[in-house]
Design an enzyme around this catalytic site. Sequence first.
Site, mmCIF file in Angstrom:
data_model
loop_
_atom_site.group_PDB
_atom_site.id
_atom_site.type_symbol
_atom_site.label_atom_id
_atom_site.label_comp_id
_atom_site.label_asym_id
_atom_site.label_seq_id
_atom_site.Cartn_x
_atom_site.Cartn_y
_atom_site.Cartn_z
ATOM 1 N N ASP A 8 14.562 34.897 19.686
ATOM 2 C CA ASP A 8 15.154 34.887 21.023
ATOM 3 C C ASP A 8 16.235 33.808 21.025
ATOM 4 O O ASP A 8 16.590 33.251 19.966
ATOM 5 C CB ASP A 8 14.086 34.678 22.112
ATOM 6 C CG ASP A 8 13.506 33.262 22.116
ATOM 7 O OD1 ASP A 8 13.814 32.466 21.202
ATOM 8 O OD2 ASP A 8 12.746 32.933 23.056
ATOM 9 N N CYS A 65 11.276 31.515 17.797
ATOM 10 C CA CYS A 65 11.580 31.264 19.212
ATOM 11 C C CYS A 65 11.540 29.751 19.411
ATOM 12 O O CYS A 65 11.564 28.994 18.426
ATOM 13 C CB CYS A 65 10.673 32.041 20.156
ATOM 14 S SG CYS A 65 8.942 31.554 20.211
ATOM 15 N N THR A 67 9.165 27.708 20.498
ATOM 16 C CA THR A 67 7.936 27.135 19.935
ATOM 17 C C THR A 67 7.394 27.928 18.758
ATOM 18 O O THR A 67 6.542 27.415 18.020
ATOM 19 C CB THR A 67 6.830 27.144 21.008
ATOM 20 O OG1 THR A 67 6.643 28.501 21.432
ATOM 21 C CG2 THR A 67 7.198 26.270 22.197
ATOM 22 N N HIS A 98 -4.548 33.346 1.939
ATOM 23 C CA HIS A 98 -5.819 33.727 2.571
ATOM 24 C C HIS A 98 -5.687 34.865 3.590
ATOM 25 O O HIS A 98 -6.591 35.686 3.702
ATOM 26 C CB HIS A 98 -6.432 32.519 3.292
ATOM 27 C CG HIS A 98 -6.896 31.446 2.353
ATOM 28 N ND1 HIS A 98 -7.792 30.476 2.729
ATOM 29 C CD2 HIS A 98 -6.597 31.195 1.054
ATOM 30 C CE1 HIS A 98 -8.023 29.662 1.702
ATOM 31 N NE2 HIS A 98 -7.294 30.078 0.679
ATOM 32 N N HIS A 133 -10.956 37.194 0.623
ATOM 33 C CA HIS A 133 -10.034 37.183 1.761
ATOM 34 C C HIS A 133 -9.720 38.609 2.244
ATOM 35 O O HIS A 133 -9.487 38.826 3.423
ATOM 36 C CB HIS A 133 -8.745 36.446 1.395
ATOM 37 C CG HIS A 133 -8.989 35.046 0.929
ATOM 38 N ND1 HIS A 133 -9.579 34.109 1.733
ATOM 39 C CD2 HIS A 133 -8.770 34.445 -0.272
ATOM 40 C CE1 HIS A 133 -9.701 32.974 1.064
ATOM 41 N NE2 HIS A 133 -9.220 33.158 -0.157
#
Length: 149
Positions: A8, A65, A67, A98, A133
């Site tokens: 964004d 973005c 954060t 993992h 995993h």
Amino acid sequence: MKIALGSDHGGYNLKNEIASFLKDNGYEIKDFGTYSTESCDYPEYAQKVAEAVAAKEFDFGILVCGTGIGISIAANKVPGIRAALCSDTFSAHATRQHNNANILALGERVVGPGLAIDIVKTFLASEFEGERHQKRIDKISLIEEKYNK
Ligand code: RB5
């Protein structure tokens, strides 16, 4: 290796830095936008990249973005996507080893460009370890199947 990129407005500048790094290092990239710092909504770019990665048109996606949180939450709504928000290199290699993460999410307001590029390098250089995993990832897929009926 083919990489799908998206952001964004809050991740626009870091996305461009990552795009330059990837191009300079021989990766094939597609930038799904956004293409300016004009305010926009991160779910739109998360969806474009996540659908392209889930369709196996790209090896990996990278989403940015402000954060990294909103765009990773949105990407993880697409079945088959395992988007990992990383702010350190340990998490970047652990999530490949993992979780077999297929999208890396970053926060432009969280990590500087130098660290972000190290995280990208680490993520792309690390390999899934399979075995125990895989069993856990299969259980993630079962959760998706339960709610996608
Ligand atoms: C945009 O201001 C910001 O909310 C967005 O980039 C992101 O941080 C959301 O999680």
